[in-house]
Scaffold this active site. Structure first.
Site, PDB file in Angstrom:
ATOM      1  N   SER A  53       2.389   1.275 -15.349  1.00 50.61           N
ATOM      2  CA  SER A  53       1.172   0.571 -14.937  1.00 50.61           C
ATOM      3  C   SER A  53       0.979   0.706 -13.431  1.00 50.61           C
ATOM      4  O   SER A  53       1.961   0.824 -12.677  1.00 50.61           O
ATOM      5  CB  SER A  53       1.343  -0.909 -15.294  1.00 50.61           C
ATOM      6  OG  SER A  53       0.437  -1.703 -14.578  1.00 50.61           O
ATOM      7  N   TYR A 103       6.787  -9.047 -15.664  1.00 46.07           N
ATOM      8  CA  TYR A 103       6.161  -7.946 -16.407  1.00 46.07           C
ATOM      9  C   TYR A 103       6.157  -6.673 -15.547  1.00 46.07           C
ATOM     10  O   TYR A 103       6.581  -5.602 -15.990  1.00 46.07           O
ATOM     11  CB  TYR A 103       4.721  -8.306 -16.809  1.00 46.07           C
ATOM     12  CG  TYR A 103       3.871  -7.097 -17.098  1.00 46.07           C
ATOM     13  CD1 TYR A 103       4.006  -6.396 -18.285  1.00 46.07           C
ATOM     14  CD2 TYR A 103       2.958  -6.616 -16.144  1.00 46.07           C
ATOM     15  CE1 TYR A 103       3.257  -5.250 -18.527  1.00 46.07           C
ATOM     16  CE2 TYR A 103       2.212  -5.482 -16.376  1.00 46.07           C
ATOM     17  CZ  TYR A 103       2.356  -4.797 -17.565  1.00 46.07           C
ATOM     18  OH  TYR A 103       1.624  -3.662 -17.791  1.00 46.07           O
ATOM     19  N   LYS A 113       8.179  -2.765 -15.762  1.00 46.99           N
ATOM     20  CA  LYS A 113       7.616  -1.407 -15.630  1.00 46.99           C
ATOM     21  C   LYS A 113       8.372  -0.636 -14.545  1.00 46.99           C
ATOM     22  O   LYS A 113       8.683   0.549 -14.713  1.00 46.99           O
ATOM     23  CB  LYS A 113       6.121  -1.481 -15.302  1.00 46.99           C
ATOM     24  CG  LYS A 113       5.279  -2.026 -16.454  1.00 46.99           C
ATOM     25  CD  LYS A 113       5.423  -1.193 -17.720  1.00 46.99           C
ATOM     26  CE  LYS A 113       4.721  -1.767 -18.924  1.00 46.99           C
ATOM     27  NZ  LYS A 113       5.076  -1.119 -20.193  1.00 46.99           N
TER      28      LYS A 113
HETATM   29  N1  UFG Z   1     -10.960 -11.469 -13.891  1.00 45.48           N
HETATM   30  C1  UFG Z   1     -11.877 -12.484 -13.752  1.00 45.48           C
HETATM   31  N2  UFG Z   1     -12.016 -13.366 -14.780  1.00 45.48           N
HETATM   32  C2  UFG Z   1     -11.289 -13.284 -15.917  1.00 45.48           C
HETATM   33  C3  UFG Z   1     -10.353 -12.232 -16.057  1.00 45.48           C
HETATM   34  C4  UFG Z   1     -10.206 -11.344 -15.013  1.00 45.48           C
HETATM   35  O1  UFG Z   1     -12.548 -12.597 -12.730  1.00 45.48           O
HETATM   36  O2  UFG Z   1     -11.447 -14.128 -16.804  1.00 45.48           O
HETATM   37  C5  UFG Z   1     -10.817 -10.499 -12.794  1.00 45.48           C
HETATM   38  C6  UFG Z   1      -9.414 -10.473 -12.207  1.00 45.48           C
HETATM   39  O3  UFG Z   1      -9.284 -11.456 -11.196  1.00 45.48           O
HETATM   40  C7  UFG Z   1      -9.334  -9.064 -11.674  1.00 45.48           C
HETATM   41  C8  UFG Z   1     -10.181  -8.251 -12.650  1.00 45.48           C
HETATM   42  O4  UFG Z   1     -11.005  -9.212 -13.314  1.00 45.48           O
HETATM   43  O5  UFG Z   1      -9.916  -8.983 -10.422  1.00 45.48           O
HETATM   44  C9  UFG Z   1      -9.370  -7.517 -13.686  1.00 45.48           C
HETATM   45  O6  UFG Z   1      -8.466  -8.426 -14.298  1.00 45.48           O
HETATM   46  P1  UFG Z   1      -7.662  -8.087 -15.616  1.00 45.48           P
HETATM   47  O7  UFG Z   1      -6.854  -9.303 -15.967  1.00 45.48           O
HETATM   48  O8  UFG Z   1      -8.569  -7.528 -16.638  1.00 45.48           O
HETATM   49  O9  UFG Z   1      -6.732  -6.906 -15.158  1.00 45.48           O
HETATM   50  P2  UFG Z   1      -5.641  -6.867 -13.990  1.00 45.48           P
HETATM   51  O10 UFG Z   1      -6.135  -5.861 -12.999  1.00 45.48           O
HETATM   52  O11 UFG Z   1      -5.258  -8.176 -13.472  1.00 45.48           O
HETATM   53  O12 UFG Z   1      -4.392  -6.403 -14.835  1.00 45.48           O
HETATM   54  C10 UFG Z   1      -4.230  -5.089 -15.170  1.00 45.48           C
HETATM   55  C11 UFG Z   1      -3.389  -4.973 -16.433  1.00 45.48           C
HETATM   56  C12 UFG Z   1      -1.975  -5.390 -16.159  1.00 45.48           C
HETATM   57  C13 UFG Z   1      -1.444  -4.765 -14.917  1.00 45.48           C
HETATM   58  C14 UFG Z   1      -2.360  -5.000 -13.756  1.00 45.48           C
HETATM   59  C15 UFG Z   1      -1.913  -4.321 -12.497  1.00 45.48           C
HETATM   60  O13 UFG Z   1      -3.924  -5.736 -17.487  1.00 45.48           O
HETATM   61  O14 UFG Z   1      -1.198  -4.998 -17.256  1.00 45.48           O
HETATM   62  O15 UFG Z   1      -3.634  -4.482 -14.079  1.00 45.48           O
HETATM   63  O16 UFG Z   1      -2.796  -4.563 -11.441  1.00 45.48           O
HETATM   64  F1  UFG Z   1      -0.236  -5.257 -14.586  1.00 45.48           F
END
Ligand code: UFG
Length: 336
Positions: free
Chosen positions: A124, A149, A153
């Site tokens: 990831s 998590y 990785k």
């Molecule tokens: N977000 C919101 N509201 C929500 C959910 C997410 O504003 O309800 C925002 C988050 O703050 C972030 C973006 O949307 O800015 C993306 O969030 P996600 O949770 O969809 O994805 P992440 O980038 O946090 O996580 C992903 C993968 C993980 C990994 C991570 C590494 O799902 O497995 O990237 O950065 F670890």
């Protein structure tokens, strides 16, 4: 090639199984459905018009896995089966270390025992943490993991590297995923979040479907163009194809360790995702601006030059396609 796909009924796994079949390979699914559903198997069969062999097995059960390796004699493994919720891993770190690392060491031991030479591993972009320079290349230094998590990785990558160094003939491809979204264009397979989704796109589609009251955008006071975080969203089918190209390449080699970023190379803000979803699906989305979410990096997107040049892989789908397919999947799921 005959390829064992652990987690083959999961979100990325199921799409990869479809792409493997379409490229003429024979996938063997291993999944215990703790984070997926058995009906996905018949959906894969419906899309591909074939029968898919599967085993209901926990990858932490060495003996059961041993039997499958003995029976199937695969040419390679694509290893997806793992826990993936960042927040949950903070509260239950041992669950993550036990599952994600034991399953990996089991698989590597069985590769030794049964002389299987090829493995593709799901890593990831979380391994980069808050990178100093964006976009990140594969040479960008990894930062200490921000969650158990993320640590599984990083340690997973390290275990694979040590294993590689100690073996004469193993081929390893580590794929560092950016943010996989979307669903199969047929609408027959897609993401199945358990309970309240943690990730942005399933939260959006469930909000549009009326399952959630509103989306909370986590912070709009970051130093980005509209104040919201930037990510690299990749259509799950494009991510799936990267696995096929990766295993086809290493299978032709002897002792090869590859690491690739798998992203589209475009940074998109949360509000841009929301607006694009509204536009492409003609839906108004209820959303509010909330506090920042702990642990979020401000901005990350990939430099994907290496995978484009070495594997001749290119994303085919746009953000619009992915958000249209995600919505299509959500609607179909509700109507089924
Ligand atoms: N977000 C919101 N509201 C929500 C959910 C997410 O504003 O309800 C925002 C988050 O703050 C972030 C973006 O949307 O800015 C993306 O969030 P996600 O949770 O969809 O994805 P992440 O980038 O946090 O996580 C992903 C993968 C993980 C990994 C991570 C590494 O799902 O497995 O990237 O950065 F670890």
């Amino acid at each position: 090639m005959k390829i064992i796909v652990t987690g083959g009924a999961g979100f990325i796994g199921s799409h990869t199984v479809v792409e493997l079949i379409e490229r003429g390979h024979t996938p063997i699914i291993i999944d215990d459905y703790r984070n997926s559903k058995p009906f996905i198997l018949s959906r894969i069969e419906e899309i591909t018009n074939t029968t898919v062999k599967s085993y209901n097995i926990d990858c932490c059960s060495f003996d059961k896995l041993d039997k499958v390796f003995k029976e199937e004699q695969p040419d390679g493994i694509i290893h997806f089966a793992a826990y993936k919720a960042v927040g949950e891993s903070v509260n239950q770190p041992l669950k993550y270390y036990n599952n994600n690392l034991n399953s990996l060491t089991n698989i590597l031991s069985l590769m030794q025992k049964h002389k299987v030479d090829n493995i593709v591993f799901s890593s990831s972009c979380t391994v980069y943490g808050t990178a100093e320079k964006i976009p990140v290349t594969e040479k960008t230094p990894r930062k200490p993991a921000e969650s158990p998590y993320g640590n599984t990785k990083q340690v997973g990558e390290d275990i694979l590297t040590d294993f590689f160094n100690s073996e004469h003939d193993k081929n390893i491809s580590i794929l560092r995923y950016f943010n996989p979204i979307g669903a199969h264009p047929s609408g027959l397979i897609g993401e199945l979040p358990i309970g309240t989704p943690n990730n942005l796109v399933p939260y959006i589609t469930q909000t549009a479907a009326g399952i959630r009251k509103e989306l909370t955008v986590f912070g709009d006071d970051y130093t980005t163009k509209d104040g919201t975080c930037i990510r690299d969203y990749i259509h799950v089918v494009d991510l799936a194809t990267a696995h096929i190209y990766a295993i086809e390449k290493i299978a032709k080699q002897s002792k090869q360790l590859d690491i690739y970023n798998v992203g589209v190379g475009i940074g998109t803000t949360v509000l841009e995702v929301v607006q694009t979803f509204e536009e492409v699906n003609n839906q108004k989305l209820n959303y509010i601006i909330g506090n920042r979410r702990a642990g979020d990096v401000v901005e990350i997107y990939s430099d994907n030059t290496k995978i484009v040049e070495e594997l001749n892989w290119k994303p085919k789908y746009s953000l619009k396609d992915a958000l249209r397919d995600a919505w299509n999947w959500q609607k179909k799921m509700q109507n089924d």
